[in-house]
Design an enzyme around this catalytic site. Structure first.
Site, short mmCIF file in Angstrom:
data_model
loop_
_atom_site.label_atom_id
_atom_site.label_comp_id
_atom_site.label_asym_id
_atom_site.label_seq_id
_atom_site.Cartn_x
_atom_site.Cartn_y
_atom_site.Cartn_z
N ARG A 109 -5.88 -7.97 -17.00
CA ARG A 109 -7.06 -7.19 -16.58
C ARG A 109 -6.62 -6.15 -15.58
O ARG A 109 -5.97 -6.48 -14.58
CB ARG A 109 -8.10 -8.11 -15.94
CG ARG A 109 -8.56 -9.23 -16.82
CD ARG A 109 -9.83 -9.85 -16.33
NE ARG A 109 -10.95 -9.01 -16.70
CZ ARG A 109 -11.50 -9.01 -17.91
NH1 ARG A 109 -11.06 -9.82 -18.84
NH2 ARG A 109 -12.50 -8.22 -18.20
N THR A 152 -8.40 0.82 -19.36
CA THR A 152 -8.14 -0.53 -18.91
C THR A 152 -6.91 -1.00 -19.68
O THR A 152 -6.50 -0.36 -20.65
CB THR A 152 -9.32 -1.48 -19.20
OG1 THR A 152 -9.67 -1.34 -20.57
CG2 THR A 152 -10.51 -1.18 -18.33
N GLU A 176 0.84 -1.21 0.00
CA GLU A 176 0.00 0.00 0.00
C GLU A 176 0.87 1.25 0.00
O GLU A 176 1.91 1.30 0.66
CB GLU A 176 -0.91 -0.02 1.22
CG GLU A 176 -2.17 -0.84 0.95
CD GLU A 176 -2.88 -1.28 2.21
OE1 GLU A 176 -2.34 -2.17 2.89
OE2 GLU A 176 -3.95 -0.73 2.49
N ASP A 186 -11.88 8.53 -21.24
CA ASP A 186 -11.78 7.12 -20.88
C ASP A 186 -11.46 6.36 -22.17
O ASP A 186 -12.34 6.15 -23.01
CB ASP A 186 -13.11 6.66 -20.27
CG ASP A 186 -13.11 5.18 -19.90
OD1 ASP A 186 -12.23 4.44 -20.39
OD2 ASP A 186 -14.00 4.76 -19.15
#
Ligand code: DSN
Length: 413
Positions: free
Chosen positions: A233, A224, A55, A198
């Site tokens: 993915r 993506t 993190e 996008d």
């Protein structure tokens, strides 16, 4: 992909994976958002990097032992910056939806107005659909496409002037024309809105220089990595330095916890692949194949929204027939072609039934299909529409799809 190792622990799971491998091998994949990642990308996604919590940002983590993770994440970041020519990249989004959520969290306050493309006209759930966070927490105004399947930029400007959105969103899940990012930027500037692009569907086309880039126009670019970019993915956010710290903070701790570092490694590899000259050829072939498929279908009197395509995707419009999108997608599956039902603009049918089927060429192009193969695929689809439930004729069409699948073996070594 070493199934034998999985088999040693779990035969049941291994068997399902093997069945899916066979399905992918023996099916012509026309779902416009799917692709076949390389062996290297898949191997990276299966590495020991899955074991590490990291993190935070590279060199600023909440956990120790991140020196290799930092190096890997920076490799992916630097490659993203180089490939797309952006000032800042965050490669941690688990998906495109989470990338978009982080941009919303950074740029907007709850209740702010956004202007995005309507889902049933080709937009995306996260661009303001009432069933998604973007439509639940923000006030959505939507634009659509005109009778030619094109964004009506005058309508976008009119809506922007009337509703004063805080952010305009461009980019789509089912839009077959080139997106004019410059025009969107002009509208955003005139109305004081942020512009978010996008590029999930067209990232590979932009990387391969067969579609204009939003860089220099959009404040935020999300994508993506698994569609035309052909990676694992996942998602990426790109922006100018001005927004870098805010975007990073919005993604973590705002939206996500620990990043998927094995997937980030796979992203780094896919980005390297996308920098190779062969990838430019691949991107160009995606578009050539899509144009050939559209022509083949139209030659057989099948309607295509917008009368063709300029990118990788198109929608078969069944409104002049007595068939639905759902029925056609199911018939195609029977004969070995996978596609998805999709609404056509102003569709009289529900999203569960639809009057259209979306088809695209990134996956078959990876497999090696060329224009002549796309002509054959178009003829097979047109025949499927006319023979419909004639089992003998459908079996014959299945033989033709299997012949194409054999011509281009998938994951053969
Ligand atoms: N679900 C994707 C698609 O199929 O286009 C978009 O996220």
């Amino acid at each position: 992909m070493n199934i034998e190792i999985i088999k040693r622990t779990d035969e049941e799971a291994a068997e399902i994976i093997e069945k899916e491998l066979n399905r992918q091998r023996n099916t012509i994949e026309l779902i416009a958002s799917e692709n076949f990642a390389s062996r290297a990308v898949m191997e990276a996604a299966g590495t020991i990097l899955t074991n590490k919590y990291a993190e935070g940002k590279p060199y600023k983590r909440f956990y120790n032992g991140c020196e290799n993770i930092d190096e890997m994440e920076m490799l992916a970041v630097e490659r993203t910056k180089k490939l797309f020519g952006v000032e800042h990249a965050n490669v941690q989004p688990h998906s495109g939806a989470q990338a978009n959520m982080a941009v919303f969290l950074y740029a907007l306050n709850q209740g702010d107005t956004i202007l995005g493309m309507d889902l049933s006209n080709g937009g995306h759930l996260t661009h303001g659909s009432p069933v998604n966070f973007s439509g639940i927490y923000f006030n959505t105004v939507s634009y659509g496409v005109n009778e030619y399947g094109e964004i009506d930029y005058d309508e976008v400007e009119k809506l922007a002037k009337e509703h004063k959105p805080k952010m305009i969103i461009c980019g789509a899940s089912n839009y077959s024309k080139i997106i004019n990012f410059k025009k969107f930027k002009e509208i955003a500037d005139k109305t004081g809105a942020f512009l978010m692009a996008d590029i999930a569907h067209i990232a590979g086309l932009i990387a391969g220089k067969v579609h204009p880039s939003p860089v220099g126009y959009a404040d935020f670019i999300t994508t993506t990595t698994h569609k035309s970019l052909r990676g694992p993915r996942g998602g990426i956010i790109m922006c100018t330095q001005e927004h870098a710290a805010g975007i990073d903070k919005a993604l973590f701790p705002g939206v996500q916890g620990g990043p998927l570092e094995h997937i980030i490694a796979a992203k780094a590899i896919a980005l390297k692949e996308a920098m190779q000259p062969e990838f430019k050829e691949y991107a160009a072939q995606i578009v050539k194949n899509a144009k050939a498929l559209a022509k083949s279908l139209m030659d057989e009197n099948i309607n295509i929204v917008g009368n063709g395509t300029e990118n990788h995707v198109m929608t078969i419009d069944l409104r002049k027939t007595d068939k639905t999108g759902k029925e056609l997608a199911d018939i195609l599956e029977k004969i070995g072609i996978t596609a998805n039902k999709n609404t056509v603009p102003n569709d009289p049918k529900s999203p569960f039934i639809t009057s259209g089927v979306r088809i695209g060429t990134p996956a078959v192009t990876t497999r090696g299909f060329k224009e002549e193969d796309m002509f054959e695929v178009g003829k097979i689809i047109a025949s499927a529409i006319s023979v419909w439930d004639n089992e003998t004729a459908l079996n014959n069409l299945r033989e033709r799809t299997q012949k194409l699948c054999k011509k281009y073996p998938l994951y053969k070594d």
